[in-house]
Design a protein around this motif. Sequence first.
Motif, PDB file in Angstrom:
ATOM      1  N   GLU A 185       0.832  -1.209   0.000  1.00 45.52           N
ATOM      2  CA  GLU A 185       0.000   0.000   0.000  1.00 45.52           C
ATOM      3  C   GLU A 185       0.857   1.246   0.000  1.00 45.52           C
ATOM      4  OE1 GLU A 185      -3.316   0.460   2.740  1.00 45.52           O
ATOM      5  OE2 GLU A 185      -3.413  -1.738   2.800  1.00 45.52           O
ATOM      6  N   ALA A 186       1.852   1.255   0.888  1.00 46.71           N
ATOM      7  CA  ALA A 186       2.729   2.425   0.985  1.00 46.71           C
ATOM      8  C   ALA A 186       3.488   2.631  -0.328  1.00 46.71           C
ATOM      9  CB  ALA A 186       3.695   2.256   2.151  1.00 46.71           C
ATOM     10  N   MET A 187       3.917   1.517  -0.934  1.00 44.11           N
ATOM     11  CA  MET A 187       4.699   1.633  -2.161  1.00 44.11           C
ATOM     12  C   MET A 187       3.816   2.073  -3.343  1.00 44.11           C
ATOM     13  SD  MET A 187       7.605   1.103  -1.000  1.00 44.11           S
ATOM     14  CE  MET A 187       7.183   1.303   0.699  1.00 44.11           C
ATOM     15  N   ALA A 188       2.563   1.599  -3.344  1.00 43.13           N
ATOM     16  CA  ALA A 188       1.644   2.032  -4.401  1.00 43.13           C
ATOM     17  C   ALA A 188       1.433   3.538  -4.313  1.00 43.13           C
ATOM     18  CB  ALA A 188       0.313   1.284  -4.277  1.00 43.13           C
ATOM     19  N   ARG A 189       1.326   4.005  -3.089  1.00 41.32           N
ATOM     20  CA  ARG A 189       1.174   5.464  -2.875  1.00 41.32           C
ATOM     21  C   ARG A 189       2.381   6.201  -3.420  1.00 41.32           C
ATOM     22  NH1 ARG A 189      -0.841   4.521   2.160  1.00 41.32           N
ATOM     23  NH2 ARG A 189       1.200   4.803   3.142  1.00 41.32           N
ATOM     24  N   ALA A 190       3.566   5.695  -3.104  1.00 37.34           N
ATOM     25  CA  ALA A 190       4.791   6.361  -3.559  1.00 37.34           C
ATOM     26  C   ALA A 190       4.868   6.347  -5.091  1.00 37.34           C
ATOM     27  CB  ALA A 190       6.005   5.695  -2.944  1.00 37.34           C
ATOM     28  N   LEU A 191       4.393   5.272  -5.691  1.00 38.26           N
ATOM     29  CA  LEU A 191       4.438   5.151  -7.148  1.00 38.26           C
ATOM     30  C   LEU A 191       3.274   5.881  -7.824  1.00 38.26           C
ATOM     31  CD1 LEU A 191       5.430   1.412  -7.699  1.00 38.26           C
ATOM     32  CD2 LEU A 191       6.607   3.372  -8.676  1.00 38.26           C
ATOM     33  N   GLU A 192       2.349   6.326  -7.002  1.00 39.67           N
ATOM     34  CA  GLU A 192       1.129   6.982  -7.489  1.00 39.67           C
ATOM     35  C   GLU A 192       0.353   6.092  -8.445  1.00 39.67           C
ATOM     36  OE1 GLU A 192       2.570  10.771  -8.880  1.00 39.67           O
ATOM     37  OE2 GLU A 192       2.556  11.591  -6.849  1.00 39.67           O
ATOM     38  N   VAL A 193       0.188   4.844  -8.053  1.00 41.65           N
ATOM     39  CA  VAL A 193      -0.714   3.962  -8.815  1.00 41.65           C
ATOM     40  C   VAL A 193      -1.715   3.371  -7.823  1.00 41.65           C
ATOM     41  CG1 VAL A 193       1.003   3.316 -10.562  1.00 41.65           C
ATOM     42  CG2 VAL A 193       0.729   1.881  -8.555  1.00 41.65           C
ATOM     43  N   PRO A 194      -2.949   3.107  -8.289  1.00 41.01           N
ATOM     44  CA  PRO A 194      -3.913   2.480  -7.381  1.00 41.01           C
ATOM     45  C   PRO A 194      -3.390   1.107  -6.949  1.00 41.01           C
ATOM     46  CG  PRO A 194      -4.978   3.246  -9.396  1.00 41.01           C
ATOM     47  CD  PRO A 194      -3.503   3.351  -9.619  1.00 41.01           C
ATOM     48  N   LEU A 195      -3.669   0.742  -5.711  1.00 36.94           N
ATOM     49  CA  LEU A 195      -3.153  -0.497  -5.155  1.00 36.94           C
ATOM     50  C   LEU A 195      -3.463  -1.694  -6.050  1.00 36.94           C
ATOM     51  CD1 LEU A 195      -1.784  -2.054  -2.851  1.00 36.94           C
ATOM     52  CD2 LEU A 195      -3.986  -2.109  -1.671  1.00 36.94           C
ATOM     53  N   GLU A 196      -4.694  -1.746  -6.581  1.00 32.97           N
ATOM     54  CA  GLU A 196      -5.078  -2.934  -7.355  1.00 32.97           C
ATOM     55  C   GLU A 196      -4.337  -3.002  -8.697  1.00 32.97           C
ATOM     56  OE1 GLU A 196      -7.054  -0.753  -5.999  1.00 32.97           O
ATOM     57  OE2 GLU A 196      -8.241   0.262  -7.520  1.00 32.97           O
ATOM     58  N   GLU A 197      -3.707  -1.898  -9.090  1.00 30.36           N
ATOM     59  CA  GLU A 197      -2.960  -1.929 -10.360  1.00 30.36           C
ATOM     60  C   GLU A 197      -1.472  -2.260 -10.166  1.00 30.36           C
ATOM     61  OE1 GLU A 197      -3.624   1.651 -12.614  1.00 30.36           O
ATOM     62  OE2 GLU A 197      -5.801   1.434 -12.333  1.00 30.36           O
ATOM     63  N   LEU A 198      -1.058  -2.253  -8.899  1.00 32.29           N
ATOM     64  CA  LEU A 198       0.363  -2.469  -8.628  1.00 32.29           C
ATOM     65  C   LEU A 198       0.822  -3.858  -9.092  1.00 32.29           C
ATOM     66  CD1 LEU A 198       2.792  -1.037  -7.172  1.00 32.29           C
ATOM     67  CD2 LEU A 198       2.223  -2.409  -5.181  1.00 32.29           C
ATOM     68  N   GLY A 199      -0.027  -4.858  -8.833  1.00 35.95           N
ATOM     69  CA  GLY A 199       0.314  -6.231  -9.210  1.00 35.95           C
ATOM     70  C   GLY A 199       0.414  -6.397 -10.719  1.00 35.95           C
ATOM     71  N   PRO A 200      -0.680  -6.073 -11.442  1.00 35.10           N
ATOM     72  CA  PRO A 200      -0.622  -6.191 -12.911  1.00 35.10           C
ATOM     73  C   PRO A 200       0.539  -5.391 -13.507  1.00 35.10           C
ATOM     74  CG  PRO A 200      -2.874  -5.821 -12.182  1.00 35.10           C
ATOM     75  CD  PRO A 200      -2.015  -5.711 -10.965  1.00 35.10           C
ATOM     76  N   LEU A 201       0.816  -4.220 -12.923  1.00 32.90           N
ATOM     77  CA  LEU A 201       1.908  -3.378 -13.422  1.00 32.90           C
ATOM     78  C   LEU A 201       3.241  -4.133 -13.315  1.00 32.90           C
ATOM     79  CD1 LEU A 201       2.959  -0.520 -14.289  1.00 32.90           C
ATOM     80  CD2 LEU A 201       3.147   0.008 -11.851  1.00 32.90           C
ATOM     81  N   SER A 202       3.455  -4.779 -12.196  1.00 34.44           N
ATOM     82  CA  SER A 202       4.750  -5.444 -11.988  1.00 34.44           C
ATOM     83  C   SER A 202       4.931  -6.609 -12.946  1.00 34.44           C
ATOM     84  CB  SER A 202       4.886  -5.901 -10.536  1.00 34.44           C
ATOM     85  OG  SER A 202       4.099  -7.038 -10.307  1.00 34.44           O
ATOM     86  N   LEU A 203       3.818  -7.194 -13.403  1.00 35.19           N
ATOM     87  CA  LEU A 203       3.927  -8.326 -14.330  1.00 35.19           C
ATOM     88  C   LEU A 203       4.490  -7.876 -15.679  1.00 35.19           C
ATOM     89  CD1 LEU A 203       0.613 -10.248 -13.576  1.00 35.19           C
ATOM     90  CD2 LEU A 203       2.902 -10.707 -12.699  1.00 35.19           C
ATOM     91  N   ARG A 204       4.439  -6.571 -15.938  1.00 37.11           N
ATOM     92  CA  ARG A 204       4.974  -6.056 -17.200  1.00 37.11           C
ATOM     93  C   ARG A 204       6.457  -5.712 -17.085  1.00 37.11           C
ATOM     94  NH1 ARG A 204      -0.004  -3.117 -17.182  1.00 37.11           N
ATOM     95  NH2 ARG A 204       1.023  -1.107 -16.933  1.00 37.11           N
ATOM     96  N   SER A 205       7.020  -5.979 -15.941  1.00 39.84           N
ATOM     97  CA  SER A 205       8.429  -5.634 -15.727  1.00 39.84           C
ATOM     98  C   SER A 205       9.330  -6.468 -16.631  1.00 39.84           C
ATOM     99  CB  SER A 205       8.792  -5.891 -14.256  1.00 39.84           C
ATOM    100  OG  SER A 205      10.183  -5.965 -14.126  1.00 39.84           O
ATOM    101  N   THR A 206      10.383  -5.828 -17.118  1.00 46.89           N
ATOM    102  CA  THR A 206      11.315  -6.545 -18.000  1.00 46.89           C
ATOM    103  C   THR A 206      12.639  -6.831 -17.315  1.00 46.89           C
ATOM    104  OG1 THR A 206      11.945  -4.390 -18.847  1.00 46.89           O
ATOM    105  CG2 THR A 206      10.382  -5.655 -20.176  1.00 46.89           C
ATOM    106  N   GLN A 207      12.880  -6.234 -16.167  1.00 46.47           N
ATOM    107  CA  GLN A 207      14.147  -6.532 -15.496  1.00 46.47           C
ATOM    108  C   GLN A 207      14.020  -6.483 -13.975  1.00 46.47           C
ATOM    109  OE1 GLN A 207      17.226  -3.630 -15.842  1.00 46.47           O
ATOM    110  NE2 GLN A 207      15.810  -1.960 -16.179  1.00 46.47           N
ATOM    111  N   THR A 208      14.904  -7.257 -13.364  1.00 39.36           N
ATOM    112  CA  THR A 208      14.899  -7.311 -11.906  1.00 39.36           C
ATOM    113  C   THR A 208      15.846  -6.259 -11.374  1.00 39.36           C
ATOM    114  OG1 THR A 208      14.640  -9.671 -12.108  1.00 39.36           O
ATOM    115  CG2 THR A 208      15.266  -8.859  -9.949  1.00 39.36           C
ATOM    116  N   ILE A 209      15.325  -5.409 -10.524  1.00 37.73           N
ATOM    117  CA  ILE A 209      16.215  -4.463  -9.841  1.00 37.73           C
ATOM    118  C   ILE A 209      16.084  -4.723  -8.345  1.00 37.73           C
ATOM    119  CG2 ILE A 209      16.275  -2.635 -11.586  1.00 37.73           C
ATOM    120  CD1 ILE A 209      14.126  -1.232  -9.765  1.00 37.73           C
ATOM    121  N   PRO A 210      17.168  -4.525  -7.595  1.00 39.85           N
ATOM    122  CA  PRO A 210      17.049  -4.822  -6.171  1.00 39.85           C
ATOM    123  C   PRO A 210      16.320  -3.716  -5.417  1.00 39.85           C
ATOM    124  CG  PRO A 210      19.259  -4.061  -6.682  1.00 39.85           C
ATOM    125  CD  PRO A 210      18.506  -4.065  -7.984  1.00 39.85           C
ATOM    126  N   MET A 211      15.622  -4.127  -4.403  1.00 41.23           N
ATOM    127  CA  MET A 211      15.000  -3.172  -3.487  1.00 41.23           C
ATOM    128  C   MET A 211      15.911  -3.185  -2.274  1.00 41.23           C
ATOM    129  SD  MET A 211      12.248  -1.430  -3.368  1.00 41.23           S
ATOM    130  CE  MET A 211      11.309  -0.531  -2.218  1.00 41.23           C
TER     131      MET A 211
END
Lengths: 255, 444, 374
Positions: free
Chosen positions: A134-160
């Motif tokens: 939730e906190a990260m979705a806020r920081a990214l300014e995307v609705p929480l329910e879109e955070l998951g689908p958004l990440s599935l479009r990722s093309t590379q792994t970056i470390p957190m």
Amino acid sequence: MIKAGIDVGAKTIKVVLMEDGKIRAKAKVLSGFDQEESAKEALEQALKEAGLSREAIGSIVTTGNGRKAISYASGDVTEPRAAALGAVFLYPSARTVIDVGAEEARAIKCDPSGKVLDFAVNEKCAAGSGAFTEAMARALEVPLEELGPLSLRSTQTIPMNAQCTVFAESEVISLIHSKTQKADIARAVHDGLSSRVVAMVRRVGLDPELVLIGGVAHNPGFVESFKRTVGIDDVRTAEEPEFVSAIGAALAVGK
Amino acid sequence: MATPTKYPTEALKCWPKAKEIRQQYYKDYASAHDRGGIRWSGGAWAFDAVPMGLGDDVHVMTGEPYAASIAFDRKFAQECQDATDARGWARDLCSYMRIYWGSMYLNRFFFGGEFPKPDFYYQTQICCSHAKWDQEASLHEKVPFYCIDVCVGPYETLTEERLNYVVKQLHDSIEGMEKTTGRKYDDEKLIAAVHNECRSTSLWAEICTLNKAIPAPLDEKTMFSLYVLNTLQRSSKQIGDFYEELRDEVKDRVARGIAAVPYERCRIITDTQPPWGFLKIYRYMEQFGVVSVGSLYTFGLEGIFGEQEDGSWGPRKTPQQLGIKIKTRDEALRITADWNLSRPQWQHFYDPAIKTRMMLRIYNEWKLNGVILHLNRGCEGLTVGSSENRLGLIKAGVPVMTYEGNMADEKEFDERRTTSRIESFMETLGLEQIPGAVAAQAAS
Amino acid sequence: MIEKFKEWYINRHTYAKQWKEQTGGKVIGTFCTYVPEEILVAAKMLPARILGSHEPQDVTEPHIFGMFCPFCRDALAQGLKGRFNYLDGVVLAHSCIHFRQTFNSWRIHLPVEFSYYIPMPNTVQTPHARSYHRVEVENFKKAIEEYTGRPITEQDLDRGIEILNRNRRLLRKVYECRKLDNPPLTGEEAMYMAVTSQFIDKEEHSNVLEAVLKELPERKLPRDSGIRLMAVGSENDDAEFFKMVESVGSTVVIDEQCAGSRYFWNESVPNGDRLAAIANRYLDRPPCPVKDYPAHSRFQHVLNLAKDYRAQGAIIMQEKFCDPHEGDNPRLKKFLEENGIPTLSLEFDSTNPLGPFRIRVEAFLETIRGEELF
């Protein structure tokens, strides 16, 4: 006889009405400030859906962090017990239940009857629960329910790199500023969460017969990361994961 | 479920005396200088027999029990910790140390008046935090600091050279104390103190051993108020005498079948210091018929154990019991060094496997049904290796529960979640609340 | 030549495996920097320090509770993930309780042929530590002899001492170059150099150091050295952090860390009794705060380094939950500041959020520059 199970969670309250081992109705409302009032509202919604009156209910069992707050309940069960009973009812072969909720995550090892054998809870740190996404979705300014689908479009792994929610928020902002793709950041967020959840699961032992429950299991980004982290492709996710504990609570009567 | 047996219970007769000794101890310390006496501070694990050679008017205040007393007063405990935080110290440091420092920085003594400045600090070095504690305190108070390094490995591997290393430092510390206080050291007083130290700590082990009985004559919550005397000053005759009296009383309770917890039907041990401000979690467990009969912490922090003739665990035989007559300073120091190095609660610092073995021994001999480990964020020294202990116990088939907390910093303890965890653990042990127990608690 | 160190740093496991294949020797994992490596080298073994990888991991949760330092967990994770599966033995010389857990969990879950715990004195300042530690070093030597079935002769010990001392001398020489107005190497490069000496064959490492020393007089960094900084603290080999610090207008010119100078600063001084020379070397080295009792002997050493290397500020890099350092830092900070060295305290995890750290470092550098203006 109708058995009601109420999961009084930190963020939402879930109600399930069961009759003869079948689910009659479900309802979910936000917890709000008055958990007891919200629980009543959820119960009424469920009754309405089932076309039943309050009198039809034979037992009301609560679980969740506010389980003691519901005065009209006939009893309450602990969160691990409710989760295990519900999970085994839906998936009889489940031996490890991983419950990721808004505020807490827990891993439960159970036997075929849903008896809890061991459990671990991630209780001290928001970075291991739904609150993190939730906190990260806020920081990214995307609705929480879109955070998951958004990440599935990722093309590379970056470390957190940040290990706590507060630092992670500013790290996400730094990443945005350095023009990192939002999808990649979203994936890093889920990798971070699942790494913490898996670390906790390892405390009770990783059994391949596992099932993911709790609201966060709705998030396909988390589920993907979780599969990658544990190295198991076939991770079972409950269909309506947030209701599993309420089902378990309803079933706890007479057990 | 069948109604569980209800055992007879009785209040402990020695109880008020233990309280009295404790109160007098802090009074004596605070007023020592008024009477021309000496004050020293340090840890409960310091070789407290050694400064006794400086005279009969030497008074000590050990830091951990002092901080634990403050922990019961949540408001003052918070003020002390805030004062320490304000000086830039990390909040995850030992919570006893943070409380002690805070009380010192604020110059407020918990039992009234200004913080009594010691003449010197005396400490053993085994835990990373202990020695830092007294290093800082001695710098702040501008008094000497003597620390005895006891990091010579586990007792089972003790060699002559390792023992000598500790003994030589003890000799040095006496010279230092003589210089600091300007007093002539009296070896006879040291010898008497070492005798008392061995007696007090062996007696406490004997009392813990009596708790093998079913029903247990003592519960851990009560033991917390009793073992503490050894942490205050185990080398004092008064404390040795008290434990003799207590031992007799507990023996009598066993003979008459007097229980600590009326509905005892499940026996556990815990681990490390509890969250002092929340001892009611023990009362909550009693509602399920659960009695904590102790812990390696309550047993072995200040109880010295040894293997008995039948192979079981019990009190280590004291030099007196073995007919050893201590004649010289060196002999006395060797005995106190060896005695302390055998302390059960020092062994895990080197290897968690040793602690797991001791816990399994307790599990079997004290006839337990489970173990609850407190992952104590306030004490690195006693929580070190706990996760491996958990794995070791589980491997041996012992039901284990863990909970996170802090002995003295309530910010790190979540009461609701802990009770909820306990409830889940009770479920796994197949226990439900006993209506009679719940009703009795509600009425009391 | 200097790139070699980074290459070794990245490929340390491959290196150790190749070393083993080529020499047929034993590789011994060393826990902390107090293991008397002279003995291992005398026995023709490769000491390889157990370090973390600065990657997120999820395997240590069952073994070490989260209140202990991230380094001890990161290091154990490397073992649990099988990255050190070439080790023949493991040795710990008594240091902090946090890291002892790494060693103990290792012994329980990752059995090796040889495991040894050296109960090294913790109060290094007591005069009695010397004779006592000599015996413990001798016991360790005997254990190694028993393990290999070969005696360690006096010549072997001399060779072990000389190999270690040569490496230490060369590292000191490289560090000497960092005193220059324009140091010919970055702090990041120096870190690779120092930390690799903890797991690369010492002679091979020394040979490269010698070659690098020949190159250094001609070498110039492609940038202004900026503010001269010192890095003080607990175990830290976070290269990304050093890189970031040096990308915002500063150069790390000296460190006081066990991944750096604390490890190699002093030599074993031969005095006839070889074992005593080795034992004393570890008692006399710049101490880790866990062993610095009863006085804070380390503080003056830190200040001397800062002065000798003309550091304009010090970053106190503190491993989260590290009690020994947490027990020193407020007083160390005060001591440095009273002596004109401004400080920035940062708390380190196994992985660190560089963005938020950058903001803090930049602000710190600004205040140092600001002071220069007025």
